[in-house]
Design a protein around this motif. Sequence first.
Motif, PDB file in Angstrom:
ATOM      1  N   PHE A  33       0.837  -1.204   0.000  1.00 18.72           N
ATOM      2  CA  PHE A  33       0.000   0.000   0.000  1.00 18.72           C
ATOM      3  C   PHE A  33       0.868   1.249   0.000  1.00 18.72           C
ATOM      4  CE2 PHE A  33      -2.437   3.449   1.752  1.00 18.72           C
ATOM      5  CZ  PHE A  33      -3.730   3.249   1.292  1.00 18.72           C
ATOM      6  N   ALA A  34       0.569   2.204  -0.912  1.00 16.74           N
ATOM      7  CA  ALA A  34       1.278   3.473  -0.990  1.00 16.74           C
ATOM      8  C   ALA A  34       0.327   4.598  -0.600  1.00 16.74           C
ATOM      9  CB  ALA A  34       1.821   3.697  -2.401  1.00 16.74           C
ATOM     10  N   HIS A  35       0.675   5.373   0.425  1.00 17.06           N
ATOM     11  CA  HIS A  35      -0.231   6.389   0.942  1.00 17.06           C
ATOM     12  C   HIS A  35      -0.222   7.652   0.079  1.00 17.06           C
ATOM     13  CE1 HIS A  35       3.087   8.803   2.509  1.00 17.06           C
ATOM     14  NE2 HIS A  35       3.585   7.735   3.124  1.00 17.06           N
ATOM     15  N   CYS A  36      -1.149   8.547   0.386  1.00 14.37           N
ATOM     16  CA  CYS A  36      -1.303   9.792  -0.363  1.00 14.37           C
ATOM     17  C   CYS A  36      -0.165  10.767  -0.053  1.00 14.37           C
ATOM     18  CB  CYS A  36      -2.656  10.432  -0.071  1.00 14.37           C
ATOM     19  SG  CYS A  36      -3.048  10.577   1.685  1.00 14.37           S
ATOM     20  N   PHE A  37      -0.048  11.798  -0.853  1.00 14.64           N
ATOM     21  CA  PHE A  37       1.037  12.779  -0.757  1.00 14.64           C
ATOM     22  C   PHE A  37       1.076  13.425   0.626  1.00 14.64           C
ATOM     23  CE2 PHE A  37       2.646  17.194  -1.832  1.00 14.64           C
ATOM     24  CZ  PHE A  37       3.970  16.794  -1.986  1.00 14.64           C
ATOM     25  N   THR A  38       2.215  13.293   1.296  1.00 15.04           N
ATOM     26  CA  THR A  38       2.490  13.823   2.648  1.00 15.04           C
ATOM     27  C   THR A  38       1.616  13.200   3.731  1.00 15.04           C
ATOM     28  OG1 THR A  38       0.981  15.739   2.678  1.00 15.04           O
ATOM     29  CG2 THR A  38       3.126  16.044   1.605  1.00 15.04           C
ATOM     30  N   CYS A  39       0.880  12.147   3.419  1.00 19.16           N
ATOM     31  CA  CYS A  39       0.062  11.475   4.451  1.00 19.16           C
ATOM     32  C   CYS A  39       0.947  10.524   5.245  1.00 19.16           C
ATOM     33  CB  CYS A  39      -1.100  10.737   3.803  1.00 19.16           C
ATOM     34  SG  CYS A  39      -2.308  11.794   2.985  1.00 19.16           S
ATOM     35  N   GLY A  40       0.461   9.344   5.503  1.00 20.52           N
ATOM     36  CA  GLY A  40       1.230   8.360   6.249  1.00 20.52           C
ATOM     37  C   GLY A  40       0.559   7.015   6.195  1.00 20.52           C
ATOM     38  N   LYS A  41       1.248   6.023   6.700  1.00 14.80           N
ATOM     39  CA  LYS A  41       0.782   4.642   6.611  1.00 14.80           C
ATOM     40  C   LYS A  41      -0.416   4.348   7.510  1.00 14.80           C
ATOM     41  CE  LYS A  41       4.066   3.022  10.136  1.00 14.80           C
ATOM     42  NZ  LYS A  41       4.553   4.374  10.469  1.00 14.80           N
TER      43      LYS A  41
END
Length: 402
Positions: A33-41
């Motif tokens: 899983f790859a999170h959204c821009f500047t978000c987090g896991k």
Amino acid sequence: MKTEKFTFPGHDGADLAARLDLPDGPHLATALFAHCFTCGKDILAARRIAARLTAAGIAVLRFDFTGLGHSGGEFENTSFTSNVTDLTRAALALTARGMKPSLLIGHSLGGAAVLKAAPEIGVEAVVTIGAPAAPDHVAHNFGEKVEEIAREGVAEVNLGGRPLRIGKGFLDDIAEASLQPAIRGLGAALLVLHAPRDAIVGIENAQEIFVTAKHPKSFVTLDDADHLLSRGEDAEYAADVIAAWAQRYMTLTPPAPPIGAPEGVVRVVEADPDGFLQDVTSGPSHHALADEPLAYGGTNKGMSPYGFLASGLGACTSMTIRMYARRKGWPLEGVRVDVTHDKVHAQDAGNGTSAKIDTFRREIHLEGPLDAEQRAKLLEIADKCPVHKTLEASSRIETTLA
């Protein structure tokens, strides 16, 4: 689900922090899983999707990109290309553990990254959630800071209420990056999830991704969800769709069922520790939600435990009737079984005590040109239903013919 801390070296050698969510039962496949821009896991969408997939036997690795969350490295020195490399390094780390990913899931810019990385990693299925069709779409988040970044080489940008330093290299990289060749050469099934009212990444991005991709491909709208899937019901819907879709395109080989349990194990996993929502799975192919009504403190997102019990009785009754009619060659055109459940005083059942027992009332509807004798016989056969026999040892089942 069981969760392990997991670290691996990112594109610049810095340790990246990850969570490896593992199924409580057999491990059938692995997702990344790859999170959204500047978000987090650990955002809601990532947690709920991981919980749903692990309930289906699919392990999930979710990690913080370089310079974000608990990962090392400097965010200022990252780029879209470095994000893609972080993804491939994550896949290599999983492969070294014997868990090569066969499913990639990416949210927002993470969706663009998985599209770019998928041909190199080599997977069976890819899912994007609110993904842009071009990485430079994220530049609009920087507003008037774009000119400062170009002039000074770096600038501090406020994103989601926190300051982050964005370098000129990032802008140059996203301006040059193209997803079209990767999408056309994906070599995997694609699911595009997008909300028509997404105010961050417009729906036209989903259209471009979908049109560019080759079959097999699917598109599912997220209706009025926001970009981050911040509402629990939206995150759960996306999780359910991904789990159901992925199992059609991934190679899942379940182990042999336990001795004495020919149908395998029905596994119930808590989905919401603050409520009563449960993920119910039977092998890799069957899933349902169990919950309690609002009046009992639940969220009413699935049948209650007694609802499942009543449905088991109704389904078994219908199957038993159909099996008998088919064997006899009778003109039974349809069966409907309505089941209600209640607790009544045992003295109503004639045993003289004041304790309460469970009562299931079953109304059977038979369709077709059956004569009275055939209808009566099918009513009698209903009591031969195996679930009926299981329940009647401690419950009373009342049956009427509609």
